[in-house]
Design a protein around this motif. Structure first.
Motif, mmCIF file in Angstrom:
data_model
loop_
_atom_site.group_PDB
_atom_site.id
_atom_site.type_symbol
_atom_site.label_atom_id
_atom_site.label_comp_id
_atom_site.label_asym_id
_atom_site.label_seq_id
_atom_site.Cartn_x
_atom_site.Cartn_y
_atom_site.Cartn_z
ATOM 1 N N LYS A 81 18.469 13.844 -5.814
ATOM 2 C CA LYS A 81 17.241 14.809 -5.044
ATOM 3 C C LYS A 81 16.592 14.901 -5.653
ATOM 4 C CE LYS A 81 18.130 17.416 -1.282
ATOM 5 N NZ LYS A 81 17.836 16.576 -0.483
ATOM 6 N N ASP A 84 14.709 11.519 -4.484
ATOM 7 C CA ASP A 84 14.786 11.764 -3.530
ATOM 8 C C ASP A 84 13.278 12.261 -3.321
ATOM 9 O OD1 ASP A 84 17.132 9.735 -2.630
ATOM 10 O OD2 ASP A 84 17.752 11.708 -1.664
ATOM 11 N N PRO A 91 12.526 19.496 -5.115
ATOM 12 C CA PRO A 91 13.342 18.731 -3.514
ATOM 13 C C PRO A 91 12.965 19.616 -2.745
ATOM 14 C CG PRO A 91 14.987 19.568 -5.683
ATOM 15 C CD PRO A 91 13.465 20.088 -6.070
ATOM 16 N N ASP A 92 13.541 18.939 -1.578
ATOM 17 C CA ASP A 92 13.694 19.448 -0.095
ATOM 18 C C ASP A 92 13.290 21.165 0.723
ATOM 19 O OD1 ASP A 92 15.851 18.983 0.264
ATOM 20 O OD2 ASP A 92 15.544 17.523 2.184
ATOM 21 N N LEU A 173 23.294 21.567 -1.494
ATOM 22 C CA LEU A 173 22.094 20.019 -1.601
ATOM 23 C C LEU A 173 22.865 19.331 -0.493
ATOM 24 C CD1 LEU A 173 22.227 19.828 -5.933
ATOM 25 C CD2 LEU A 173 21.103 21.045 -3.691
ATOM 26 N N ILE A 176 21.239 13.852 1.004
ATOM 27 C CA ILE A 176 21.012 13.011 0.347
ATOM 28 C C ILE A 176 21.042 11.265 0.743
ATOM 29 C CG2 ILE A 176 22.136 11.598 -2.011
ATOM 30 C CD1 ILE A 176 22.922 14.461 -2.455
#
Length: 368
Positions: A81, A84, A91-92, A173, A176
């Protein structure tokens, strides 16, 4: 010496067949969707091999392997995460919930790929070491050990759910996209993940085979069958069981880490009490005392779960329970013992009477 060589030859032959099936037959015969499902099943097989070592050889009914599976999975997912999101970004899900402005301090080490890879295995093993020292030193075993391990699993899932801003809460989570620079939306990269998982399973099976055939493996079985006798011989059963428990935790952590790129998600629902029981069901179905039986049983139960949920979504849980009850009642050694049982019954069957051969009668001379 001859029996040892024969055992090694059979093991090499079995590993060769497994390698051909996993690396040649499965990719050629299955489509991308089914191959991704098989990747998930192989992760469950990794957990089952560790349970077979701890339960089948050591007599420790581990109903809390979801803890170690989750530790490995979340360690891998946290790194992916962060990768990304990019450097300096949250993280989003942290941006969505809006509870944090900066990255939590315990997230920051997972930005390093080396730290994350090491944590996926070493963190579950460290937690298992601390728990094992507390449990086995106090001689907790049997049903008490099983209940305690399951309670720890439930507590871990509740802890993750309660930390929505830092762990994603009930959602976990998700979404991904990458795996160390590779796009997981590309089918070729997903096949690469499958090959990594298949190779890891074969490697874990090889290491477990060596461990079972070593002197330690014999000592572990002795502790299972007569713990007090082993203590009288000068060995500490707590240390013997601790090694198997920690090794099983490392296998579960590795499985959780590989599960994340295979599925693209990790959540408390995948590591709670129910998944931990499903791991044990697979081991019981396959045969907990064998090497390959737990892995095959885990794959079979996971496949049956998928197939039954597709056809009878409202009743598949009853069939899953039936899969656990039938081997326990009628085949305690699991499917792995079926071949040996057939051989023993054939050997015990008495041979039929010899074929009847007519006896030539000689005439009897009667004198008067």
């Amino acid at each position: 010496m001859k029996s040892i060589l024969q055992g090694r030859f059979r093991a090499a032959w079995g590993f060769g067949i497994a390698a051909v099936l996993l690396f040649a037959v499965a990719p050629a015969a299955l489509g991308d969707f089914r191959l991704n499902l098989l990747s998930k099943y192989l992760c469950f097989a990794l957990v089952a091999v560790g349970i077979g070592l701890a339960w089948g050889r050591g007599g420790m009914l581990t109903l809390g392997q979801g803890v170690f599976f989750g530790l490995g999975g979340y360690a891998m997912a946290m790194h992916l995460k962060l990768a990304d999101a990019g450097p300096g970004s949250l993280p989003d899900f942290m941006q969505l919930y809006g509870q944090l402005d900066t990255l939590p301090w315990w997230w920051k080490p997972f930005a390093s790929p080396l730290f994350a890879l090491a944590a996926t295995i070493l963190l579950p093993m460290l937690v298992a070491l601390l728990l094992g020292l507390l449990i086995f030193r106090r001689r907790v075993r049997g049903a008490y050990f099983a209940i305690l391990s399951q309670a720890l699993c439930a507590a871990f899932a509740i802890l993750l759910i309660g930390q929505q801003g830092t762990t994603g809460g009930t959602n976990g989570l998700t979404d991904i996209q990458g795996f160390f620079g590779y796009d997981l939306n590309d089918p070729i990269n997903r096949r690469m993940v499958y090959f990594i998982i298949a190779g890891s399973l074969l490697a874990v099976l090889g290491l477990t085979w060596q461990l079972m055939r070593s002197r330690y493996g014999e000592l572990l079985v002795a502790v299972r069958d007569g713990e007090e006798r082993v203590r009288f011989l000068g060995y500490d059963p707590a240390n013997v069981k601790l090694v198997a428990y920690v090794a099983a935790a490392g296998m579960a952590g590795l499985a959780g880490a590989l599960f994340v790129p295979a599925v693209g998600i990790i959540s408390p629902a995948m590591i709670g009490v129910v998944p931990s029981i499903e791991f044990v069901i697979g081991v019981a179905v396959g045969g907990r005392a064998s090497l390959v039986g737990p892995a095959l049983g885990a794959i079979a139960v996971a496949w049956a779960k998928t197939a039954l949920s597709e056809r009878v979504p409202s009743a598949w849980t009853y069939f899953e329970g039936l899969l656990f009850i039938l081997p326990i009642v009628f085949l305690p050694g699991g499917l792995a013992s079926l071949a040996g049982m057939i051989r023993r019954r054939r050997a015990a069957t008495p041979a039929g009477p010899p074929p009847h051969t007519p006896v030539e009668k000689t005439p009897v001379e009667v004198t008067t």
